[in-house]
Design a protein around this motif. Structure first.
Motif, PDB file in Angstrom:
ATOM      1  N   ARG A  20       6.443  45.705  56.072  1.00  0.00           N
ATOM      2  CA  ARG A  20       5.005  45.657  55.758  1.00  0.00           C
ATOM      3  C   ARG A  20       4.644  46.742  54.754  1.00  0.00           C
ATOM      4  NH1 ARG A  20       2.190  45.191  61.686  1.00  0.00           N
ATOM      5  NH2 ARG A  20       3.252  47.144  62.011  1.00  0.00           N
ATOM      6  N   ALA A  21       3.630  46.448  53.956  1.00  0.00           N
ATOM      7  CA  ALA A  21       3.052  47.416  53.027  1.00  0.00           C
ATOM      8  C   ALA A  21       1.645  47.743  53.503  1.00  0.00           C
ATOM      9  CB  ALA A  21       3.028  46.857  51.611  1.00  0.00           C
ATOM     10  N   LYS A  22       1.296  49.034  53.491  1.00  0.00           N
ATOM     11  CA  LYS A  22      -0.044  49.483  53.891  1.00  0.00           C
ATOM     12  C   LYS A  22      -0.872  49.793  52.657  1.00  0.00           C
ATOM     13  CE  LYS A  22       0.622  51.882  58.279  1.00  0.00           C
ATOM     14  NZ  LYS A  22       0.479  53.191  58.939  1.00  0.00           N
ATOM     15  N   LEU A  23      -2.016  49.137  52.554  1.00  0.00           N
ATOM     16  CA  LEU A  23      -2.977  49.414  51.487  1.00  0.00           C
ATOM     17  C   LEU A  23      -4.111  50.218  52.116  1.00  0.00           C
ATOM     18  CD1 LEU A  23      -3.031  45.866  49.839  1.00  0.00           C
ATOM     19  CD2 LEU A  23      -1.389  47.735  49.517  1.00  0.00           C
ATOM     20  N   MET A  24      -4.089  51.516  51.893  1.00  0.00           N
ATOM     21  CA  MET A  24      -4.994  52.450  52.570  1.00  0.00           C
ATOM     22  C   MET A  24      -6.375  52.481  51.922  1.00  0.00           C
ATOM     23  SD  MET A  24      -2.946  53.685  54.912  1.00  0.00           S
ATOM     24  CE  MET A  24      -3.977  54.993  55.553  1.00  0.00           C
ATOM     25  N   PHE A  25      -7.408  52.380  52.745  1.00  0.00           N
ATOM     26  CA  PHE A  25      -8.775  52.513  52.234  1.00  0.00           C
ATOM     27  C   PHE A  25      -9.046  53.936  51.751  1.00  0.00           C
ATOM     28  CE2 PHE A  25      -9.310  48.544  54.542  1.00  0.00           C
ATOM     29  CZ  PHE A  25     -10.051  47.810  53.632  1.00  0.00           C
ATOM     30  N   THR A  26      -8.346  54.927  52.300  1.00  0.00           N
ATOM     31  CA  THR A  26      -8.549  56.312  51.847  1.00  0.00           C
ATOM     32  C   THR A  26      -8.033  56.518  50.432  1.00  0.00           C
ATOM     33  OG1 THR A  26      -6.475  56.959  52.924  1.00  0.00           O
ATOM     34  CG2 THR A  26      -8.525  57.336  54.158  1.00  0.00           C
ATOM     35  N   ASP A  27      -7.214  55.600  49.916  1.00  0.00           N
ATOM     36  CA  ASP A  27      -6.727  55.689  48.542  1.00  0.00           C
ATOM     37  C   ASP A  27      -7.660  55.026  47.537  1.00  0.00           C
ATOM     38  OD1 ASP A  27      -4.466  57.113  49.278  1.00  0.00           O
ATOM     39  OD2 ASP A  27      -3.238  55.311  49.517  1.00  0.00           O
ATOM     40  N   VAL A  28      -8.693  54.334  48.017  1.00  0.00           N
ATOM     41  CA  VAL A  28      -9.676  53.714  47.125  1.00  0.00           C
ATOM     42  C   VAL A  28     -10.659  54.806  46.698  1.00  0.00           C
ATOM     43  CG1 VAL A  28     -11.485  51.970  46.899  1.00  0.00           C
ATOM     44  CG2 VAL A  28      -9.472  51.509  48.336  1.00  0.00           C
ATOM     45  N   PRO A  29     -10.878  54.989  45.381  1.00  0.00           N
ATOM     46  CA  PRO A  29     -11.863  55.988  44.961  1.00  0.00           C
ATOM     47  C   PRO A  29     -13.223  55.728  45.627  1.00  0.00           C
ATOM     48  CG  PRO A  29     -10.575  55.251  43.084  1.00  0.00           C
ATOM     49  CD  PRO A  29     -10.212  54.353  44.247  1.00  0.00           C
ATOM     50  N   THR A  30     -13.836  56.805  46.090  1.00  0.00           N
ATOM     51  CA  THR A  30     -15.092  56.713  46.845  1.00  0.00           C
ATOM     52  C   THR A  30     -16.154  55.908  46.112  1.00  0.00           C
ATOM     53  OG1 THR A  30     -14.602  58.815  47.889  1.00  0.00           O
ATOM     54  CG2 THR A  30     -16.887  58.071  47.985  1.00  0.00           C
ATOM     55  N   GLU A  31     -16.301  56.123  44.804  1.00  0.00           N
ATOM     56  CA  GLU A  31     -17.355  55.420  44.059  1.00  0.00           C
ATOM     57  C   GLU A  31     -17.112  53.917  44.036  1.00  0.00           C
ATOM     58  OE1 GLU A  31     -14.325  56.861  41.038  1.00  0.00           O
ATOM     59  OE2 GLU A  31     -15.322  57.751  42.765  1.00  0.00           O
ATOM     60  N   LEU A  32     -15.857  53.493  44.037  1.00  0.00           N
ATOM     61  CA  LEU A  32     -15.557  52.059  44.055  1.00  0.00           C
ATOM     62  C   LEU A  32     -15.816  51.466  45.435  1.00  0.00           C
ATOM     63  CD1 LEU A  32     -12.250  51.929  41.973  1.00  0.00           C
ATOM     64  CD2 LEU A  32     -14.603  51.565  41.195  1.00  0.00           C
TER      65      LEU A  32
ATOM     66  N   ARG B   3     -17.888  52.583  47.645  1.00  0.00           N
ATOM     67  CA  ARG B   3     -19.344  52.569  47.833  1.00  0.00           C
ATOM     68  C   ARG B   3     -19.992  51.426  47.044  1.00  0.00           C
ATOM     69  NH1 ARG B   3     -22.527  55.270  50.606  1.00  0.00           N
ATOM     70  NH2 ARG B   3     -21.044  56.942  51.044  1.00  0.00           N
ATOM     71  N   ALA B   4     -19.534  51.189  45.812  1.00  0.00           N
ATOM     72  CA  ALA B   4     -20.089  50.096  44.996  1.00  0.00           C
ATOM     73  C   ALA B   4     -19.856  48.745  45.674  1.00  0.00           C
ATOM     74  CB  ALA B   4     -19.473  50.110  43.597  1.00  0.00           C
TER      75      ALA B   4
ATOM     76  N   LEU C 293     -14.188  44.313  45.553  1.00  0.00           N
ATOM     77  CA  LEU C 293     -13.194  45.368  45.454  1.00  0.00           C
ATOM     78  C   LEU C 293     -11.845  44.694  45.201  1.00  0.00           C
ATOM     79  CD1 LEU C 293     -12.515  48.404  45.757  1.00  0.00           C
ATOM     80  CD2 LEU C 293     -12.142  47.950  48.196  1.00  0.00           C
ATOM     81  N   VAL C 294     -11.195  45.063  44.096  1.00  0.00           N
ATOM     82  CA  VAL C 294      -9.947  44.416  43.696  1.00  0.00           C
ATOM     83  C   VAL C 294      -8.825  45.453  43.662  1.00  0.00           C
ATOM     84  CG1 VAL C 294      -8.760  43.116  41.876  1.00  0.00           C
ATOM     85  CG2 VAL C 294     -11.196  42.723  42.306  1.00  0.00           C
ATOM     86  N   GLY C 295      -7.730  45.136  44.345  1.00  0.00           N
ATOM     87  CA  GLY C 295      -6.521  45.955  44.295  1.00  0.00           C
ATOM     88  C   GLY C 295      -5.428  45.179  43.589  1.00  0.00           C
ATOM     89  N   ARG C 296      -4.861  45.780  42.543  1.00  0.00           N
ATOM     90  CA  ARG C 296      -3.760  45.151  41.804  1.00  0.00           C
ATOM     91  C   ARG C 296      -2.486  45.932  42.098  1.00  0.00           C
ATOM     92  NH1 ARG C 296      -8.165  44.414  38.418  1.00  0.00           N
ATOM     93  NH2 ARG C 296      -8.534  42.216  37.995  1.00  0.00           N
TER      94      ARG C 296
ATOM     95  N   ALA D 104       0.681  53.017  42.275  1.00  0.00           N
ATOM     96  CA  ALA D 104       1.343  51.745  42.605  1.00  0.00           C
ATOM     97  C   ALA D 104       0.325  50.649  42.879  1.00  0.00           C
ATOM     98  CB  ALA D 104       2.256  51.932  43.810  1.00  0.00           C
ATOM     99  N   ILE D 105      -0.882  51.025  43.273  1.00  0.00           N
ATOM    100  CA  ILE D 105      -1.979  50.072  43.403  1.00  0.00           C
ATOM    101  C   ILE D 105      -3.156  50.629  42.599  1.00  0.00           C
ATOM    102  CG2 ILE D 105      -2.835  51.080  45.557  1.00  0.00           C
ATOM    103  CD1 ILE D 105      -3.607  48.121  46.343  1.00  0.00           C
ATOM    104  N   ALA D 106      -3.778  49.769  41.834  1.00  0.00           N
ATOM    105  CA  ALA D 106      -4.934  50.162  41.015  1.00  0.00           C
ATOM    106  C   ALA D 106      -6.167  49.443  41.566  1.00  0.00           C
ATOM    107  CB  ALA D 106      -4.710  49.792  39.555  1.00  0.00           C
ATOM    108  N   TRP D 107      -7.196  50.205  41.889  1.00  0.00           N
ATOM    109  CA  TRP D 107      -8.427  49.650  42.464  1.00  0.00           C
ATOM    110  C   TRP D 107      -9.521  49.598  41.415  1.00  0.00           C
ATOM    111  CZ3 TRP D 107      -8.248  47.446  47.089  1.00  0.00           C
ATOM    112  CH2 TRP D 107      -7.259  47.838  47.987  1.00  0.00           C
ATOM    113  N   THR D 108     -10.277  48.488  41.415  1.00  0.00           N
ATOM    114  CA  THR D 108     -11.444  48.326  40.556  1.00  0.00           C
ATOM    115  C   THR D 108     -12.504  47.557  41.350  1.00  0.00           C
ATOM    116  OG1 THR D 108     -10.660  46.206  39.646  1.00  0.00           O
ATOM    117  CG2 THR D 108     -10.094  48.206  38.413  1.00  0.00           C
ATOM    118  N   VAL D 109     -13.705  47.479  40.792  1.00  0.00           N
ATOM    119  CA  VAL D 109     -14.750  46.604  41.327  1.00  0.00           C
ATOM    120  C   VAL D 109     -15.131  45.652  40.208  1.00  0.00           C
ATOM    121  CG1 VAL D 109     -17.122  46.461  42.184  1.00  0.00           C
ATOM    122  CG2 VAL D 109     -15.607  48.266  43.012  1.00  0.00           C
ATOM    123  N   GLU D 110     -15.107  44.370  40.507  1.00  0.00           N
ATOM    124  CA  GLU D 110     -15.432  43.342  39.518  1.00  0.00           C
ATOM    125  C   GLU D 110     -16.563  42.469  40.004  1.00  0.00           C
ATOM    126  OE1 GLU D 110     -11.804  41.255  38.713  1.00  0.00           O
ATOM    127  OE2 GLU D 110     -10.876  43.019  37.837  1.00  0.00           O
TER     128      GLU D 110
END
Length: 181
Positions: free
Chosen positions: A130-142, A144-145, A153-156, A175-181
């Motif tokens: 399994r791979a863990k995608l941590m919410f603590t690794d998402v920038p706060t401003e993203l 919150r948006a 919220l998009v994780g690539r 290894a994961i890039a977060w954005t908001v689209e």
């Protein structure tokens, strides 16, 4: 083990797909929102050449997103790409955002989504990594948006590890890039 069904093999559950309606409610000063998340996976390990990729293809290895204890929306390890849509609840507690729901695992302050790898057999899905995608690794401003309805919220994430196998363990940026689209 869970026997794979059409819903397990890449088709979203009607009740679980992200909707365009944004549900919010308040209670005792807490705003609870519905946050939409999309995970875009690329570079699946079964598309490569070599013994590891051959073994993944022969073993009918798939990757899916984990909802509670069940892994659903399975994608073959040799697919060109993989996309999962989930919806989680989000709320502000003491000035901090917290997420919850059937897709979310972990304790407060250490919440995450699982991408789970396993072999699809006659008996079901036999998870092995399994791979863990941590919410603590998402920038706060993203985060919150997305909580405030500013978009999805998009994780690539590339799904092959440095050794050519299925990505596993904690997946930190870059290894994961977060954005908001």
């Amino acid at each position: 083990m869970t026997r794979p069904t059409a819903a397990h093999l890449g088709r979203p559950h009607q009740a679980d797909t992200a909707t365009t309606d944004r549900r919010t409610c308040t209670g005792r000063g807490t705003r609870i929102a519905s946050m939409r998340i999309r995970i875009d996976g690329t570079d699946l390990p079964g598309r490569r050449t070599g013994a590891e990729a051959d073994a993944l293809r022969r073993g009918n290895v798939h990757v899916g997103v984990q909802r509670k204890a069940e892994v659903i929306d399975l994608v073959p390890a040799d697919a060109a790409d993989a996309t999962w849509h989930v919806e989680v609840s989000s709320r502000e507690v003491d000035g901090m955002l917290d997420v919850g729901g059937p897709w979310v695992h972990g304790r407060p302050g250490a919440r995450f989504l699982y991408l789970s790898w396993g072999a699809v057999t006659e008996d079901g899905f036999a998870m092995f990594r399994r791979a863990k995608l941590m919410f603590t690794d998402v920038p706060t401003e993203l985060l919150r948006a997305a909580h405030e309805g500013g978009g999805v919220l998009v994780g690539r994430v590339g799904l092959t590890d440095a050794a050519g196998g299925p990505l596993c363990a904690r997946v930190p940026p870059p290894a994961i890039a977060w954005t908001v689209e």
